[in-house]
Design a protein around this motif. Sequence first.
Motif: not given
Length: 106
Positions: A26, A28, A30
């Motif tokens: 999980q 992420t 950016h």
Amino acid sequence: MTDIIKAIKAINPNAEVSVNAEDFEQITWHNGTTPIPKADIEAKMNEMANEPEQSQYAQQRRNAYPEIGDQLDMLWHTMDKDMELQNKFYDFYQTIKKVKVAYPKK
């Protein structure tokens, strides 16, 4: 800051990332941050987990060793008593001996 993010930031201080539930699945990335492989993050986490132990061990050793001048003096006296060591480390031995002969203890 989670351990995963700390490891990522140690690898890439400019990384923009979020992690949900401290789960590698999980992560992420950016704003175009290049993803870092899970294996690299795990390796960095292991390295960072050992740092306090290594730092403490290193500090304890530094504090326990005699001063470097005393260590060198111990080496000198050991060599000065052993002809084989004098021959084996001839250049070192002769360099130190010249100084000791030129400036003897009084």
